[in-house]
Structure formats: C-alpha cells, structure tokens
Scaffold this motif. Sequence first.
Motif, PDB file in Angstrom:
ATOM      1  N   GLN A  13       0.844  -1.194   0.000  1.00 57.51           N
ATOM      2  CA  GLN A  13       0.000   0.000   0.000  1.00 57.51           C
ATOM      3  C   GLN A  13       0.878   1.242   0.000  1.00 57.51           C
ATOM      4  N   GLU A  14       0.431   2.239  -0.751  1.00 59.80           N
ATOM      5  CA  GLU A  14       1.174   3.488  -0.823  1.00 59.80           C
ATOM      6  C   GLU A  14       1.296   4.138   0.555  1.00 59.80           C
ATOM      7  N   GLU A  15       0.233   4.091   1.339  1.00 58.41           N
ATOM      8  CA  GLU A  15       0.249   4.722   2.663  1.00 58.41           C
ATOM      9  C   GLU A  15       1.325   4.125   3.559  1.00 58.41           C
ATOM     10  N   ALA A  16       1.508   2.818   3.494  1.00 55.09           N
ATOM     11  CA  ALA A  16       2.532   2.157   4.310  1.00 55.09           C
ATOM     12  C   ALA A  16       3.926   2.579   3.874  1.00 55.09           C
ATOM     13  N   ALA A  17       4.150   2.682   2.573  1.00 54.86           N
ATOM     14  CA  ALA A  17       5.454   3.111   2.056  1.00 54.86           C
ATOM     15  C   ALA A  17       5.744   4.552   2.446  1.00 54.86           C
ATOM     16  N   LEU A  18       4.730   5.417   2.336  1.00 51.78           N
ATOM     17  CA  LEU A  18       4.921   6.821   2.699  1.00 51.78           C
ATOM     18  C   LEU A  18       5.172   6.990   4.194  1.00 51.78           C
ATOM     19  N   ALA A  19       4.480   6.217   5.017  1.00 51.02           N
ATOM     20  CA  ALA A  19       4.702   6.293   6.470  1.00 51.02           C
ATOM     21  C   ALA A  19       6.117   5.851   6.816  1.00 51.02           C
ATOM     22  N   ALA A  20       6.587   4.785   6.183  1.00 50.65           N
ATOM     23  CA  ALA A  20       7.953   4.310   6.436  1.00 50.65           C
ATOM     24  C   ALA A  20       8.976   5.338   5.974  1.00 50.65           C
ATOM     25  N   ALA A  21       8.732   5.950   4.817  1.00 51.54           N
ATOM     26  CA  ALA A  21       9.637   6.975   4.290  1.00 51.54           C
ATOM     27  C   ALA A  21       9.723   8.156   5.246  1.00 51.54           C
ATOM     28  N   GLN A  22       8.590   8.622   5.706  1.00 49.46           N
ATOM     29  CA  GLN A  22       8.572   9.757   6.630  1.00 49.46           C
ATOM     30  C   GLN A  22       9.299   9.418   7.927  1.00 49.46           C
ATOM     31  N   ASN A  23       9.084   8.220   8.429  1.00 53.25           N
ATOM     32  CA  ASN A  23       9.760   7.779   9.656  1.00 53.25           C
ATOM     33  C   ASN A  23      11.282   7.812   9.492  1.00 53.25           C
ATOM     34  N   LEU A  24      11.780   7.321   8.360  1.00 51.15           N
ATOM     35  CA  LEU A  24      13.228   7.284   8.137  1.00 51.15           C
ATOM     36  C   LEU A  24      13.827   8.688   8.089  1.00 51.15           C
ATOM     37  N   VAL A  25      13.134   9.610   7.426  1.00 46.24           N
ATOM     38  CA  VAL A  25      13.654  10.980   7.331  1.00 46.24           C
ATOM     39  C   VAL A  25      13.517  11.707   8.661  1.00 46.24           C
ATOM     40  N   GLU A  26      12.364  11.566   9.315  1.00 43.44           N
ATOM     41  CA  GLU A  26      12.158  12.237  10.608  1.00 43.44           C
ATOM     42  C   GLU A  26      13.181  11.823  11.649  1.00 43.44           C
ATOM     43  N   HIS A  27      13.593  10.556  11.612  1.00 44.20           N
ATOM     44  CA  HIS A  27      14.561  10.050  12.591  1.00 44.20           C
ATOM     45  C   HIS A  27      16.010  10.123  12.107  1.00 44.20           C
ATOM     46  N   HIS A  28      16.226  10.878  11.034  1.00 48.86           N
ATOM     47  CA  HIS A  28      17.577  11.116  10.503  1.00 48.86           C
ATOM     48  C   HIS A  28      18.292   9.828  10.114  1.00 48.86           C
ATOM     49  N   LEU A  29      17.542   8.811   9.737  1.00 50.28           N
ATOM     50  CA  LEU A  29      18.161   7.572   9.268  1.00 50.28           C
ATOM     51  C   LEU A  29      18.444   7.628   7.774  1.00 50.28           C
ATOM     52  N   ALA A  30      17.703   8.473   7.060  1.00 46.13           N
ATOM     53  CA  ALA A  30      17.902   8.663   5.626  1.00 46.13           C
ATOM     54  C   ALA A  30      17.804  10.150   5.317  1.00 46.13           C
ATOM     55  N   ALA A  31      18.597  10.594   4.346  1.00 48.66           N
ATOM     56  CA  ALA A  31      18.549  11.999   3.950  1.00 48.66           C
ATOM     57  C   ALA A  31      17.304  12.276   3.119  1.00 48.66           C
ATOM     58  N   CYS A  32      16.950  11.342   2.275  1.00 51.53           N
ATOM     59  CA  CYS A  32      15.733  11.462   1.482  1.00 51.53           C
ATOM     60  C   CYS A  32      15.265  10.064   1.109  1.00 51.53           C
ATOM     61  N   HIS A  34      12.558   8.139  -1.720  1.00 49.40           N
ATOM     62  CA  HIS A  34      11.630   8.194  -2.852  1.00 49.40           C
ATOM     63  C   HIS A  34      10.633   7.057  -2.709  1.00 49.40           C
ATOM     64  N   VAL A  35       9.394   7.332  -3.046  1.00 47.25           N
ATOM     65  CA  VAL A  35       8.367   6.300  -3.105  1.00 47.25           C
ATOM     66  C   VAL A  35       7.778   6.354  -4.507  1.00 47.25           C
ATOM     67  N   ASP A  36       7.852   5.236  -5.219  1.00 45.24           N
ATOM     68  CA  ASP A  36       7.258   5.204  -6.551  1.00 45.24           C
ATOM     69  C   ASP A  36       6.335   4.007  -6.698  1.00 45.24           C
ATOM     70  N   GLY A  37       5.436   4.124  -7.637  1.00 46.62           N
ATOM     71  CA  GLY A  37       4.472   3.069  -7.895  1.00 46.62           C
ATOM     72  C   GLY A  37       3.129   3.693  -8.200  1.00 46.62           C
ATOM     73  N   PRO A  38       2.133   2.933  -8.400  1.00 52.91           N
ATOM     74  CA  PRO A  38       2.197   1.480  -8.296  1.00 52.91           C
ATOM     75  C   PRO A  38       2.801   0.848  -9.542  1.00 52.91           C
ATOM     76  N   PHE A  39       3.362  -0.319  -9.338  1.00 48.98           N
ATOM     77  CA  PHE A  39       3.838  -1.165 -10.418  1.00 48.98           C
ATOM     78  C   PHE A  39       3.397  -2.580 -10.080  1.00 48.98           C
ATOM     79  N   THR A  40       3.481  -3.465 -11.037  1.00 51.55           N
ATOM     80  CA  THR A  40       3.016  -4.831 -10.821  1.00 51.55           C
ATOM     81  C   THR A  40       4.184  -5.743 -10.498  1.00 51.55           C
ATOM     82  N   SER A  41       4.081  -6.469  -9.398  1.00 48.23           N
ATOM     83  CA  SER A  41       5.072  -7.477  -9.020  1.00 48.23           C
ATOM     84  C   SER A  41       4.469  -8.855  -9.257  1.00 48.23           C
ATOM     85  N   ILE A  42       5.263  -9.718  -9.847  1.00 46.70           N
ATOM     86  CA  ILE A  42       4.858 -11.110 -10.045  1.00 46.70           C
ATOM     87  C   ILE A  42       5.872 -11.968  -9.315  1.00 46.70           C
TER      88      ILE A  42
END
Length: 105
Positions: A13-32, A34-42
């Motif tokens: 889910q996009e919301e889960a990816a965005l929440a994880a991204a925000q957490n990483l930046v807020e806690h200074h674990l990542a400088a930036c 990117h979240v992209d998608g949706p794409f199809t995984s098989i």
Amino acid sequence: MPKIIEISVTYHQEEAALAAAQNLVEHHLAACVHVDGPFTSIFRWEGKLQREPEWRLIAKTLPAHRAAVIEAIERDHPYDLPGILTAEAEVSEEFATWVDTETKP
C-alpha cells in the motif's frame, strides 16, 4: 568518489510506504526517500503465483546507517519477509556531505 547507499523495499500500500519513508527521514536515518508506484510485481509465495500492485521505497543514507535503516523497516513492515535490498552508489562530494548532514540527529 564518496559513497552512499540506497536501501529499497516494496510495500503493498502506498500509505505504508509513505509512512515508512517519513519515519526514516524524521529520525535522521535517511537523507531522502523516494516512493514510486504502483507497479506490478509477479512472484511465487507459499507455492502460489502472485500478481500484486506494489510501491517501492528507496532510501538514501550512509553505509554506517545500514543496520539501523533495515531494523526500522523490518520493525514496522507488513510483509512476513520484506525483500530489503542495499546498493552502494558513488556520488559527488557535495551530495555525500548533504546526506551526512541530514542523517545526523
């Protein structure tokens, strides 16, 4: 050239990816991040062929933060087995300095 790492993982889910991204930046674990998608995984899971939409998170950080980023992703990830990939990248001195600055609490 200086090196950073990119850590990528997919989410259902996009919301889960965005929440994880925000957490990483807020806690200074990542400088930036990117979240992209949706794409199809098989893929095959528990013996069944799956075809699902996913969103990919790509975090830019320093090699020294690799374990902490992976731990943060695994702690809150909804998958039983998140496919976390790490790749080293050569970057400009200026970009490496920015990543270093942004990943210091």
